[in-house]
Design an enzyme around this catalytic site. Structure first.
Site, short mmCIF file in Angstrom:
data_model
loop_
_atom_site.label_atom_id
_atom_site.label_comp_id
_atom_site.label_asym_id
_atom_site.label_seq_id
_atom_site.Cartn_x
_atom_site.Cartn_y
_atom_site.Cartn_z
N SER A 1 39.04 -23.96 -58.80
CA SER A 1 37.97 -23.93 -57.99
C SER A 1 37.87 -22.46 -57.55
O SER A 1 37.81 -21.58 -58.44
CB SER A 1 38.15 -24.95 -56.98
OG SER A 1 36.86 -24.99 -56.34
N ASP B 1 33.29 -33.51 -63.21
CA ASP B 1 33.26 -32.32 -62.24
C ASP B 1 31.87 -31.88 -62.30
O ASP B 1 31.65 -31.34 -63.20
CB ASP B 1 34.32 -31.16 -62.59
CG ASP B 1 34.27 -30.10 -61.41
OD1 ASP B 1 33.38 -30.35 -60.70
OD2 ASP B 1 34.95 -29.27 -61.58
N HIS C 1 35.92 -33.04 -59.29
CA HIS C 1 36.44 -31.69 -59.30
C HIS C 1 37.83 -31.72 -58.63
O HIS C 1 38.56 -30.79 -59.30
CB HIS C 1 35.59 -30.88 -58.17
CG HIS C 1 35.91 -29.56 -57.95
ND1 HIS C 1 35.92 -28.63 -58.83
CD2 HIS C 1 36.33 -29.00 -56.74
CE1 HIS C 1 36.13 -27.30 -58.39
NE2 HIS C 1 36.58 -27.49 -57.14
#
Lengths: 391, 218
Positions: A162, A328, A361
């Protein structure tokens, strides 16, 4: 280190709080992307394992938006296990018997590194909104200063998911000769319009809370916990997937037999989100949330390189392992694929794996065997070529 | 040599001597120490053999995600991708060899793919099943049905081979694209050299597969 699981009992700005500290002095300040020269700056960090003779076994772990440096030991505020203990530790994939693992709290954070709740030496008050706007590049610059201090020339590997993955890409682009291997996970070379939109919802929730007090809540003795909790609730939904939410909660009711015909948390999913929001405010600073989300919004490697993403990696010798997850939707596989195509265009050494997972995610933080096999194989191959011995 | 302890378990599990004979025949074409792109690299057997036996800096592209995951888990540099769509990104002359083994006939646009191969690689190594081999001709002539053979083992309705050709057809395409044939020979069904140089009437009649080393004509 010992830590007591008592909420808010630990003041992470105190010099004797858990973990290590490094000071960037005011006379050699950070040169921020905004043009501001900023110092002094504290970088709070943790290391696991030990350096080898030439410090060629260092792995920098870059944490995500609400993560911190406590990768693999008990969190001093929440008392929970480290956020990446699934892969960091003795005999694990990031093997602390073999590698020297380093993780620093990002610039602008609230776990000991200088951020908006730190005291401004000029006023003796918390910075609040007087804290300069920072970028992913500024965070990386602070990490580079820490590595200079630790005597690390070239990192064996930089890894992160991320926002951590954004830092990985910025590292390779800014300091190409300092990164032997790079693992950007569930990330992108730029923040999408949709992601900026979600961040704006979160920021507006914080700023709409009367207790935010124009950012001066620490001086006023209030905390915008309602706004920050709502920001966290909205963001948390984006970290999951429709399938994962449905599997976990479905339409099941929370501690009741029937609908209440009111606005209590009738559904388990509501109760879960409220819990996520309320526990988050115990460990995170609202202004840090504003600043760090802004840094992610500003991230755009392509724009930084005249609109050409390959130019960000021209001549790179770094070995890349790009990882995405099928479910995601915050950082979808298509973004990783664009990154891989740009790396192909400069004939970079790149592996790219899309992991099948319905966990959204957040899958990069969870127990995903395919992810672990990928990381293990890639790191072993890199260690062989870097001449790092096994245990 | 590298220490065994540094190799992944997956890499250790497969003895290298057991590489398939057709892959080894292709691998023998590659100069030691060169840069190689293997397009359609499957489970990475050829890349693994090249990196350990010929000290090659190898990369792979593979269509199936399971194949990619297996490759990366044993330390090979492989991406998920498609010969038809993903070759255009690579810069000219980025590799010493671009290898396309038993895949050209399954691409949508073999002409463009072949053009990219000789652009990306200073040399291209291409192998494909020969639709001109005598028993294929015979099956079609006598049986009147699409041939199913060891090299072409699926029926017409399920085969991924949408652009089958003969060795002579391939040589013709190379001429159209101004590609120089540096070396060519025919292989048997297992992928062993038959000791017969191509092109030629007998190569097209007797070869189960064609193996070509190509480069752009200067």
């Amino acid at each position: 280190m010992s830590a007591t699981p008592r909420i808010a009992a630990v003041d992470m700005t105190a010099p004797d709080s858990p973990g290590q500290r490094f000071e960037i002095p005011a006379d050699r300040p950070l040169k921020l992307d905004s043009g501001v020269e900023f110092g002094p700056v504290t970088v709070a960090y943790r290391t696991y394992g030990a350096p080898n003779a030439d410090k060629s076994n260092a792995i920098l772990v870059c944490h995500a938006l609400t993560g911190d440096q406590f990768v693999a030991d008990t969190h001093p505020v929440t008392g929970k296990p480290g956020w990446w203990e699934a892969i960091v530790g003795p005999g694990k994939i990031l093997d602390t018997d073999r590698y020297w693992i380093i993780c620093a709290n990002v610039l602008g954070g609230c776990m000991g590194s200088t951020g908006p709740k730190s005291i401004d030496p000029a006023t003796g008050q918390p910075y609040g909104l007087k804290f300069p706007v920072i970028t992913i590049g500024d965070m990386v610059q602070a990490q580079a200063r820490l590595l200079d201090h630790l005597g690390v020339g070239q990192l064996f590997c930089v890894i992160g998911g991320s926002m951590g993955g954004m830092q990985v890409l910025d590292w390779v682009s800014t300091y190409p000769e300092r990164v032997f291997a790079a693992i950007p996970i569930a990330t992108s070379y730029r923040h999408s319009a949709q992601n900026i939109a979600f961040h704006e919802v979160g920021r507006q929730a914080i700023m709409a809370d009367p207790d935010w007090r124009g950012g001066d809540y620490l001086s006023a003795g209030t905390l915008p916990h309602r706004g920050l909790a709502v920001a966290r609730m909205a963001a948390h939904v984006t970290y999951l997937s429709e399938q994962a939410l449905h599997r976990k909660f479905g339409r099941r009711l929370q501690n009741r037999e029937s609908l209440s015909y009111g606005f209590d948390a009738d559904f388990q999913v509501e109760s879960y989100l409220r819990h996520q929001g309320s526990t988050f405010v115990d460990r995170f600073d609202a202004n840090s949330y504003l600043y760090i989300t802004r840094a992610m919004d500003y991230f755009d490697l392509q724009a930084e390189h005249g609109g050409s993403l390959p130019a960000a990696f021209e001549g790179t010798k770094t070995r890349f392992c790009v990882v995405s997850f099928t479910s995601d939707w915050l950082f979808p596989t298509s973004e990783s694929r664009t990154l891989v195509h740009a790396l192909n265009a400069v004939a970079a050494n790149v592996s790219f794996v899309e992991i099948v997972s319905d966990k959204g995610h957040d899958a990069f933080l969870l127990d995903e065997p395919d992810l672990h096999n990928t990381l293990q194989g890639f790191l072993n191959g890199c260690a062989e070529r870097r001449g790092l011995r096994g245990k | 040599m590298t220490e065994p302890s540094l190799l992944s378990a997956a890499a250790q599990a497969r003895p290298r001597a057991s590489i398939r004979v057709d892959l080894k025949t292709i691998g023998e074409m590659v100069e030691p120490g060169s840069r190689v792109l293997d397009i359609g690299c499957g489970d990475g057997a050829l890349l693994d053999w090249l990196s350990h036996e010929k000290n090659v800096d190898g990369r792979g592209i593979e269509l199936s995600q399971a194949g990619v995951n297996a490759c990366v888990a044993q330390g090979l540099s492989v991406i998920q991708g498609d010969a038809d769509t993903d070759l255009k990104d690579y810069p000219t002359g980025a590799f010493d060899y671009a290898i396309l083994s038993q895949t050209l006939q399954a691409t949508w646009d073999p002409k463009t793919v072949l053009g990219h191969l000789v652009r990306i690689g200073k040399r291209a190594v291409v192998s494909f099943p020969n639709f001109g081999v005598w028993h294929v001709r015979l099956k079609l002539l006598v049986g009147g049905k699409m041939p199913v053979t060891d090299s072409l083992d699926q029926s017409w309705y399920e085969t991924p081979n949408v652009h089958l050709c003969t060795i002579d057809d391939f040589v013709e395409l190379c001429r159209v694209l101004d590609i120089e044939i540096e070396y060519a020979q025919v292989l048997d069904a297992a992928g062993r050299p038959k000791g017969l140089r191509a092109p030629g009437f007998f190569a097209n009649l007797l070869g189960e597969q064609g193996l070509f080393v190509l480069k752009r004509a200067r």
